[in-house]
Design a protein around this motif. Sequence first.
Motif, PDB file in Angstrom:
ATOM      1  N   GLN A   3     -42.165  -6.103 -75.031  1.00 54.46           N
ATOM      2  CA  GLN A   3     -40.759  -5.784 -75.157  1.00 54.46           C
ATOM      3  C   GLN A   3     -40.569  -4.353 -75.640  1.00 54.46           C
ATOM      4  OE1 GLN A   3     -38.401  -7.864 -74.112  1.00 54.46           O
ATOM      5  NE2 GLN A   3     -39.971  -9.390 -73.602  1.00 54.46           N
ATOM      6  N   PHE A   4     -39.471  -3.730 -75.211  1.00 59.03           N
ATOM      7  CA  PHE A   4     -39.208  -2.344 -75.584  1.00 59.03           C
ATOM      8  C   PHE A   4     -37.863  -2.148 -76.288  1.00 59.03           C
ATOM      9  CE2 PHE A   4     -41.847  -2.421 -71.731  1.00 59.03           C
ATOM     10  CZ  PHE A   4     -42.983  -1.805 -72.226  1.00 59.03           C
ATOM     11  N   THR A   5     -37.122  -3.223 -76.473  1.00 57.75           N
ATOM     12  CA  THR A   5     -35.831  -3.120 -77.147  1.00 57.75           C
ATOM     13  C   THR A   5     -36.017  -2.586 -78.560  1.00 57.75           C
ATOM     14  OG1 THR A   5     -34.987  -4.996 -75.877  1.00 57.75           O
ATOM     15  CG2 THR A   5     -33.773  -4.377 -77.871  1.00 57.75           C
ATOM     16  N   ASP A   6     -35.300  -1.522 -78.867  1.00 60.96           N
ATOM     17  CA  ASP A   6     -35.340  -0.869 -80.179  1.00 60.96           C
ATOM     18  C   ASP A   6     -36.714  -0.324 -80.539  1.00 60.96           C
ATOM     19  OD1 ASP A   6     -32.617  -1.279 -80.670  1.00 60.96           O
ATOM     20  OD2 ASP A   6     -32.985  -3.296 -81.444  1.00 60.96           O
ATOM     21  N   ARG A   7     -37.578  -0.164 -79.571  1.00 61.38           N
ATOM     22  CA  ARG A   7     -38.847   0.524 -79.778  1.00 61.38           C
ATOM     23  C   ARG A   7     -38.670   2.002 -79.421  1.00 61.38           C
ATOM     24  NH1 ARG A   7     -39.614  -4.078 -81.427  1.00 61.38           N
ATOM     25  NH2 ARG A   7     -41.586  -5.242 -81.282  1.00 61.38           N
ATOM     26  N   HIS A 183     -53.305   3.934 -71.099  1.00 56.62           N
ATOM     27  CA  HIS A 183     -53.087   3.785 -69.661  1.00 56.62           C
ATOM     28  C   HIS A 183     -53.209   5.145 -68.982  1.00 56.62           C
ATOM     29  CE1 HIS A 183     -51.448  -0.193 -70.668  1.00 56.62           C
ATOM     30  NE2 HIS A 183     -50.945   0.439 -71.711  1.00 56.62           N
ATOM     31  N   LEU A 184     -53.928   5.156 -67.882  1.00 49.99           N
ATOM     32  CA  LEU A 184     -54.174   6.375 -67.107  1.00 49.99           C
ATOM     33  C   LEU A 184     -53.510   6.220 -65.746  1.00 49.99           C
ATOM     34  CD1 LEU A 184     -55.602   9.092 -66.694  1.00 49.99           C
ATOM     35  CD2 LEU A 184     -57.666   7.825 -66.059  1.00 49.99           C
ATOM     36  N   VAL A 185     -52.595   7.129 -65.429  1.00 53.14           N
ATOM     37  CA  VAL A 185     -51.807   7.037 -64.202  1.00 53.14           C
ATOM     38  C   VAL A 185     -52.232   8.136 -63.241  1.00 53.14           C
ATOM     39  CG1 VAL A 185     -49.490   6.958 -63.217  1.00 53.14           C
ATOM     40  CG2 VAL A 185     -49.886   6.107 -65.542  1.00 53.14           C
ATOM     41  N   HIS A 186     -52.553   7.732 -62.013  1.00 47.27           N
ATOM     42  CA  HIS A 186     -52.904   8.669 -60.946  1.00 47.27           C
ATOM     43  C   HIS A 186     -51.827   8.582 -59.860  1.00 47.27           C
ATOM     44  CE1 HIS A 186     -57.023   9.548 -62.347  1.00 47.27           C
ATOM     45  NE2 HIS A 186     -57.086   8.282 -62.691  1.00 47.27           N
ATOM     46  N   PRO A 187     -50.716   9.308 -60.010  1.00 44.24           N
ATOM     47  CA  PRO A 187     -49.681   9.256 -58.975  1.00 44.24           C
ATOM     48  C   PRO A 187     -50.183   9.883 -57.669  1.00 44.24           C
ATOM     49  CG  PRO A 187     -48.824  10.171 -61.030  1.00 44.24           C
ATOM     50  CD  PRO A 187     -50.309  10.160 -61.140  1.00 44.24           C
ATOM     51  N   GLY A 188     -49.780   9.255 -56.570  1.00 38.45           N
ATOM     52  CA  GLY A 188     -50.005   9.856 -55.261  1.00 38.45           C
ATOM     53  C   GLY A 188     -48.826  10.748 -54.922  1.00 38.45           C
ATOM     54  N   GLY A 189     -48.332  10.660 -53.719  1.00 39.61           N
ATOM     55  CA  GLY A 189     -47.258  11.554 -53.278  1.00 39.61           C
ATOM     56  C   GLY A 189     -45.901  11.094 -53.762  1.00 39.61           C
ATOM     57  N   ILE A 190     -45.565  11.420 -54.991  1.00 44.81           N
ATOM     58  CA  ILE A 190     -44.273  11.043 -55.567  1.00 44.81           C
ATOM     59  C   ILE A 190     -43.264  12.148 -55.287  1.00 44.81           C
ATOM     60  CG2 ILE A 190     -43.073  10.261 -57.626  1.00 44.81           C
ATOM     61  CD1 ILE A 190     -45.428   8.483 -56.774  1.00 44.81           C
ATOM     62  N   ARG A 225     -47.091  -3.693 -70.044  1.00 48.15           N
ATOM     63  CA  ARG A 225     -46.882  -5.084 -70.438  1.00 48.15           C
ATOM     64  C   ARG A 225     -48.127  -5.945 -70.217  1.00 48.15           C
ATOM     65  NH1 ARG A 225     -40.615  -5.637 -68.265  1.00 48.15           N
ATOM     66  NH2 ARG A 225     -39.663  -5.473 -70.334  1.00 48.15           N
ATOM     67  N   SER A 226     -48.861  -5.650 -69.169  1.00 49.19           N
ATOM     68  CA  SER A 226     -50.031  -6.482 -68.831  1.00 49.19           C
ATOM     69  C   SER A 226     -51.319  -5.989 -69.482  1.00 49.19           C
ATOM     70  CB  SER A 226     -50.227  -6.519 -67.315  1.00 49.19           C
ATOM     71  OG  SER A 226     -50.641  -5.249 -66.831  1.00 49.19           O
ATOM     72  N   GLY A 227     -51.336  -4.723 -69.890  1.00 50.47           N
ATOM     73  CA  GLY A 227     -52.552  -4.142 -70.447  1.00 50.47           C
ATOM     74  C   GLY A 227     -53.451  -3.488 -69.414  1.00 50.47           C
ATOM     75  N   LYS A 228     -53.031  -3.460 -68.152  1.00 49.43           N
ATOM     76  CA  LYS A 228     -53.825  -2.796 -67.117  1.00 49.43           C
ATOM     77  C   LYS A 228     -53.930  -1.314 -67.435  1.00 49.43           C
ATOM     78  CE  LYS A 228     -53.996  -1.864 -62.143  1.00 49.43           C
ATOM     79  NZ  LYS A 228     -53.323  -2.035 -60.838  1.00 49.43           N
ATOM     80  N   GLN A 229     -55.159  -0.799 -67.414  1.00 50.29           N
ATOM     81  CA  GLN A 229     -55.363   0.552 -67.927  1.00 50.29           C
ATOM     82  C   GLN A 229     -55.275   1.652 -66.871  1.00 50.29           C
ATOM     83  OE1 GLN A 229     -59.081  -0.118 -70.304  1.00 50.29           O
ATOM     84  NE2 GLN A 229     -57.786   0.485 -72.000  1.00 50.29           N
ATOM     85  N   ARG A 230     -55.592   1.368 -65.624  1.00 51.44           N
ATOM     86  CA  ARG A 230     -55.532   2.415 -64.593  1.00 51.44           C
ATOM     87  C   ARG A 230     -54.529   2.024 -63.517  1.00 51.44           C
ATOM     88  NH1 ARG A 230     -59.291   6.148 -63.430  1.00 51.44           N
ATOM     89  NH2 ARG A 230     -60.995   4.878 -64.220  1.00 51.44           N
TER      90      ARG A 230
END
Length: 282
Positions: A3-7, A183-190, A225-230
């Motif tokens: 949850q992110f409410t008030d975080r 978490h490590l994010v590798h965006p493609g063509g955004i 939310r799920s804990g997926k790291q990549r």
Amino acid sequence: MKQFTDRVVVITGAGSGMGRAYALAFARLGAILALNDYHLESLEQTAVLVRDLSHRPLLTSAFDVGNREHMYDFAARVKAELGHAHVVINNAGVSGEGLPSWLLGDDSYERVMQINFFGVVYGTRAFLPQLLANGEGAVVNVSSVFGLVGTPNNSDYCASKFAVRGFTESLMVELEQSPISVHLVHPGGIRTNIASGAAKGEEFTEKYLKTEPDDIVEQVIRCIRSGKQRLVYGHQARRLWLASWAMSLEKRNRVLFREMEDLLDPEHYGVLNDPQGEAGRP
């Protein structure tokens, strides 16, 4: 985190593109936002949009994330005015100059590395004590698919995004037994304005930047939310991810060169076949 409410959610590069999309998404989820961007006008525009969605406290600060002192001052201000951060999204970044390595000055590498890599390092280190004090939290560091493979005319940018990947993967292991998810994010063509200042940036944008920012932001929130790291996501992202491990380096280099050859200036590459070494010099 579920949850992110008030975080308290910290987002760098929030003035446009993915950063603005993160800000609006977390505002809808009831988060308290601390937003940064180098461009004050763009940041203020994002703030107006956020206030239309949420009446929770909002902090904005315009500064260069590559400035260590300013980042640590920002973290102190967040703590004093909003409380400890819970989520930190190190999203701010710039493109390289879009030139081959022999035409780049050392200052280009230094500029891109300072913002794209050290901005992530400073953002992580400045806020990590706050996350640990909470006993929960998430760090999201944005690399790129160009942090998976090297591409022509992007050695400055690729170097910075590979560095973000190395730093973040090491951080994941260090915090494995902690309540902090990384978490490590590798965006493609955004579809952002990231390539607007580079040589042939318009052509690059038209050819490759096709995925809407809202789409990848939704995926990042799912990862937190799920804990997926990549997360590897966006136009042609899966293709480049597969190429990063399924192809030999020699074959991959040939494929990437052919794929991007129409964006390369023949005059710049003429030096490779010029015995006098004159062609392609700036």
